[in-house]
Design a protein around this motif. Structure first.
Motif, PDB file in Angstrom:
ATOM      1  N   ASN A  52       0.692   4.066  -2.690  1.00 60.01           N
ATOM      2  CA  ASN A  52       0.549   5.609  -2.692  1.00 60.01           C
ATOM      3  C   ASN A  52       1.433   6.473  -2.980  1.00 60.01           C
ATOM      4  O   ASN A  52       1.373   7.597  -3.677  1.00 60.01           O
TER       5      ASN A  52
ATOM      6  N   ASN B  13       0.773  -1.208   0.099  1.00 58.98           N
ATOM      7  CA  ASN B  13      -0.133  -0.189   0.013  1.00 58.98           C
ATOM      8  C   ASN B  13       0.611   1.182  -0.084  1.00 58.98           C
ATOM      9  O   ASN B  13       0.314   2.289  -0.644  1.00 58.98           O
TER      10      ASN B  13
ATOM     11  N   GLU C  24       1.080   9.282  -6.041  1.00 60.50           N
ATOM     12  CA  GLU C  24       1.443  11.025  -5.817  1.00 60.50           C
ATOM     13  C   GLU C  24       2.432  11.403  -6.703  1.00 60.50           C
ATOM     14  O   GLU C  24       2.229  12.324  -7.461  1.00 60.50           O
TER      15      GLU C  24
END
Length: 849
Positions: free
Chosen positions: A263, A259, A267
């Motif tokens: 992320n 995870n 981004e």
């Protein structure tokens, strides 16, 4: 008018162009459009001619310009308006234009490729973002999602701990892998079936549709895509899955193992997408600036390249003299334009700075010249009607001046309605007033272009329809009582012919013109409006229009036969006046001219008092051929004797028409009187050897009918075949004699279409407009608005467009078949001058200009 009636007098000329000034001289000739060039190198291949390399350069520039125009059109940038007509560039400037175009092509290609690459990268990043966002839902708890596949029994802990990630699985020794990406929605079902069949259930497929449309990088069209996630066990299964994804053109993206990694990737993608948007926006602005700059000059370049290519094509038609210092060209040119041609050559030599001027020299020839008829924007439409039948032979009588009047008149006879004529004339007048509007002229709608090019024809047809509508007294199927009817009902009561009981007991009453005061004289213009109320109106109009059609037909055909005398006289075929024209005219007038005479005689002699005793013209005309007259009341004293004389004259004119011309030419060829240089004909002029050749060219075929007024110059004057000439004349005789009967009957279409148009107009008024006008309630006015709209639409679509097209085609047939074949052959060659304004452009054909 002389040029329009018979065409321009043409001559063959040689142009002697100095090598240094040939290009400039051709430029001047292309701007003026005076001459038609002949190919002096017919046996030389197109790839072996002198200026083939220059033409290839022009084609290369055309390719670049086509690319620029497509990009400008794709960017929705309008080209500058206004008529741009730049002069053809000099040969020394061609390389500068070529380099400028190539530099612009390279720059535009680089910017376009960069833009496409940026768009493809942006699409990939967008797809990657959607994949990460949607695939997150695939790893949620089993209880929160719908089970798509059966879970593996080898890993029962997956049902209990669904939060275990890929690294946890590796620690447990499981060889589990993931493949994620996007696929088109239309392929997902077949993709799923293929995975199941190939992988034998060793995969788990999860997919969900992307909410927004994504652009297809190949077609540029928006498409719906699906995000999928494939879980597989084993390396071999993974290889199979990747091959299947490649077959279905899937866009694969790496699947993050944790995870935190997911992320970080999301981004980073967000930042890169923002940067790409900024760069892409600047690239589009720069691309638009380049295209804007190119659009300012692209039309000028197109015209210049088109002119250059045409000039080199013409130069390839020329030949060199023995010294290779002078180009020789042969051209057809109107005699009246020879001084202008000389001035153009002088101007070209002056611009090039040549020390030796170029000049023109007329040469004799026995070839048939092309036909040149000068027209303007008014007469060009009518000339196109004639040329559609066939281009006239050289110096043959041109039907176009007479078609300007007869064509719209015959159309109006079939279309006669005052209201419809006003609508048609106003529509044509609007096109005439705005004929210089570029939006009206430069359209790709072929139907509209046809109407616009024929605007003056439509205007004349509308004006003549107004006239015939006044004659028929017909306006939207209603009559106009402008001058007051010549019939009086009161006189019937004064003479005690009608009584009050007659009015109440009879639906129909008959006005008797023999009663004093009932008929006070004819209506001043056209048909009396009282006939619109009469029950026998159709019978009266049928008789009137049928006789009128025969009269107009005989007059029209007789006029065509008379026009043939201009051809016989001009080409000095005087024997045709006595052996062709006179028998044709006698045959036509003795039979059908006499029919017209009987129609007028019956109209003038028989009044209302003795109208019941008037004999039938049809019966008398049939008895004229049967040589019978007993038991039938004669039309006038001495009728039978006159009819027998006319039939005898008509019958005797047939063998004269059949045998007279072949026998005369046979006698002439075998030692008859031969004044001048060739068989019994005088020369038109003796002031030049060239005119002798031209006259000989026409007289080669002097044994043929009027439909063969010109011939090839290869034929020798001593050739004569009596059998061939007799066969040709026999065909002409049979065609003419039978045609007089069939053509006269063909003019009855004037009556039939006029009747059909009037009846359709009346039906439309009765079934549509009268329904709205009869409503006497308060809602009648509101109801009248849609009724009038329907009436207007049906009037325009049916009566103006469909009926107008039908009348146009029938008028066209009457001119082509019944009128023009009496004197016009239409087997000539059209004069096609070398003119820059007439050159076609491939860009216009493909809609790029």
């Amino acid at each position: 008018m002389g040029s329009l009636l018979r065409g321009e007098e043409m001559c063959l000329a040689q142009l002697f162009l100095q090598s240094g000034s040939a290009y400039d001289c051709i430029v001047e000739l292309g701007e003026l459009g005076l001459v038609e060039f002949r190919d002096l190198n017919p046996n030389v291949n197109a790839f072996q001619r002198k200026h083939v390399n220059e033409i290839k350069k022009c084609e290369e520039m055309e390719r670049i310009l086509g690319y620029l125009l497509r990009e400008v059109k794709k960017a929705d940038i309008s080209l500058p308006e206004g008529d741009v007509n730049p002069v053809a560039p000099l040969p020394k400037h061609v390389m500068a234009i070529m380099e400028q175009l190539q530099r612009l092509e390279v720059e535009l290609g680089e910017v376009t490729r960069n833009k496409e690459k940026l768009q493809r990268n942006l699409l990939e990043l967008t797809e990657y973002t959607h994949m990460l966002r949607i695939s997150r839902s695939f790893v949620q708890k089993t209880s929160e999602r719908e089970p798509l596949q059966v879970q593996y029994e080898e890993f029962p802990f997956l049902e209990k701990d669904t939060l275990m990630d890929y690294s946890s699985m590796q620690r447990l020794g499981a060889k589990l892998g993931f493949i994620s990406g996007l696929i088109k929605r239309t392929k997902i079902e077949a993709f799923e079936r293929m995975l199941w069949r190939v992988c034998k259930g060793y995969t788990i497929l999860s997919y969900a549709e992307v909410e927004e449309y994504l652009e297809d990088p190949d077609t540029g069209e928006p498409t719906r895509s699906v995000v999928f996630l494939i879980s597989y066990w084993g390396d071999q299964i993974g290889q199979k899955v990747k091959k299947i994804c490649d077959c279905y053109h899937c866009h694969l993206y790496p699947y993050p193992s944790t995870n935190e990694e997911r992320n970080d990737v999301v981004e980073g993608l967000r930042t890169r997408i923002q940067d790409l948007h900024t760069v892409l926006h600047r690239t589009e602005d720069y691309l638009k600036q380049v295209l804007m700059k190119a659009s300012e000059s692209v039309y000028t370049w197109v015209v210049q390249v088109k002119k250059m290519k045409a000039i080199y094509y013409i130069l390839n038609l020329c030949s060199f003299d023995v010294t290779n210092k002078c180009l020789i060209a042969e051209v057809w040119c109107p005699v009246n334009d020879i001084p202008t041609l000389r001035r153009a050559l002088e101007e070209g030599s002056r611009k090039s700075g040549a020390t030796v001027p170029s000049f023109v020299n007329r040469i004799p020839t026995n070839d048939t010249p092309p036909t040149q008829i000068r027209t303007n924007k008014f007469t060009s439409g009518f000339q196109n009607i004639v040329d559609a039948y066939g281009v006239g032979n050289y110096r043959e009588v041109n039907p176009a001046p007479f078609t300007i009047i007869t064509f719209p008149f015959l159309f109006a006879v079939m279309f006669g309605d005052l209201g419809h004529g006003v609508i048609m004339a106003l529509f044509a007048l609007w096109m005439v007033l705005y004929e210089n509007n570029r939006k009206l002229k430069n359209t790709r709608n072929e139907i509209w272009n046809t109407f616009f090019e024929g605007r003056y024809i439509i205007l004349m047809m509308g004006l003549f329809s107004i006239y015939t509508g006044l004659i028929y007294n017909d306006c939207f199927s209603k009559s106009l009582n402008i001058f007051g009817s010549g019939w009086n009902v009161t006189a019937m009561f004064r003479a005690q012919v009608w009584k009050n009981a007659d009015i109440s007991g009879n639906r129909f009453l008959t006005l008797d013109p023999n009663v004093t005061g009932v008929f006070n004289g004819p209506y001043p213009l056209g048909i009396d409006p009282i006939w619109n109320l009469a029950t026998n109106r159709l019978t009266f109009l049928n008789s009137y229009k049928m006789k009128m059609s025969v009269i107009l037909g005989v007059i029209h055909m007789s006029f065509g036969v008379i026009l043939s005398t201009y051809n016989h006289s001009h080409f000095r075929k005087k024997h045709n006046l006595y052996l062709v024209f006179l028998p044709e005219l006698l045959f036509l007038l003795c039979l059908f001219g006499y029919l017209v005479f009987m129609i007028f005689y019956k109209w003038l002699v028989f009044t209302a008092k003795d109208s019941r005793e008037a004999p039938s013209i049809l019966i008398h005309f049939i008895n004229m051929f049967l040589m019978q007259g007993d038991g039938v009341q004669p039309l006038y004293p001495g009728q039978i004797g006159l009819q027998v004389f006319l039939v005898v004259v008509a019958v005797l004119s047939v063998p004269v028409l059949l045998l007279g011309k072949p026998v005369y030419l046979y006698w002439l060829h075998n030692g008859g009187h031969r004044p001048g240089l060739y068989r019994g004909y005088e020369r038109v002029r003796r002031n030049s050897e060239e005119e002798l050749y031209l006259m000989r060219d026409h007289d080669m075929e002097e044994g043929s009918s009027h439909s063969d007024l010109s011939s090839s110059g290869d034929r020798q004057t001593d050739e004569f075949d009596f059998a061939d000439e007799f066969l040709h004349q026999a065909i002409h005789t049979i065609e003419y004699c039978l045609g007089c009967v069939s053509n006269t009957a063909s003019y009855l279409r004037l009556w039939a279409l006029s009747l059909a148009h009037a009846q359709l107009s009346e039906v439309l008024w009765t079934m549509v407009m009268r329904v709205g006008l009869r409503m006497d309630t308060s809602l009648g006015i509101l109801f009248l608005v849609p009724v009038f709209g329907l009436f207007a639409v049906l009037t325009v679509s049916i009566l103006l467009v469909m009926e107008g097209l039908s009348a146009f085609l029938h008028a066209l047939r009457l001119h082509w078949v019944e009128f023009q074949n009496k004197f016009y052959s239409g087997t000539g060659v059209k004069f096609c001058p070398f003119s820059f304004s007439l050159l076609p452009s491939s860009f216009e054909q493909y809609g790029l200009l």
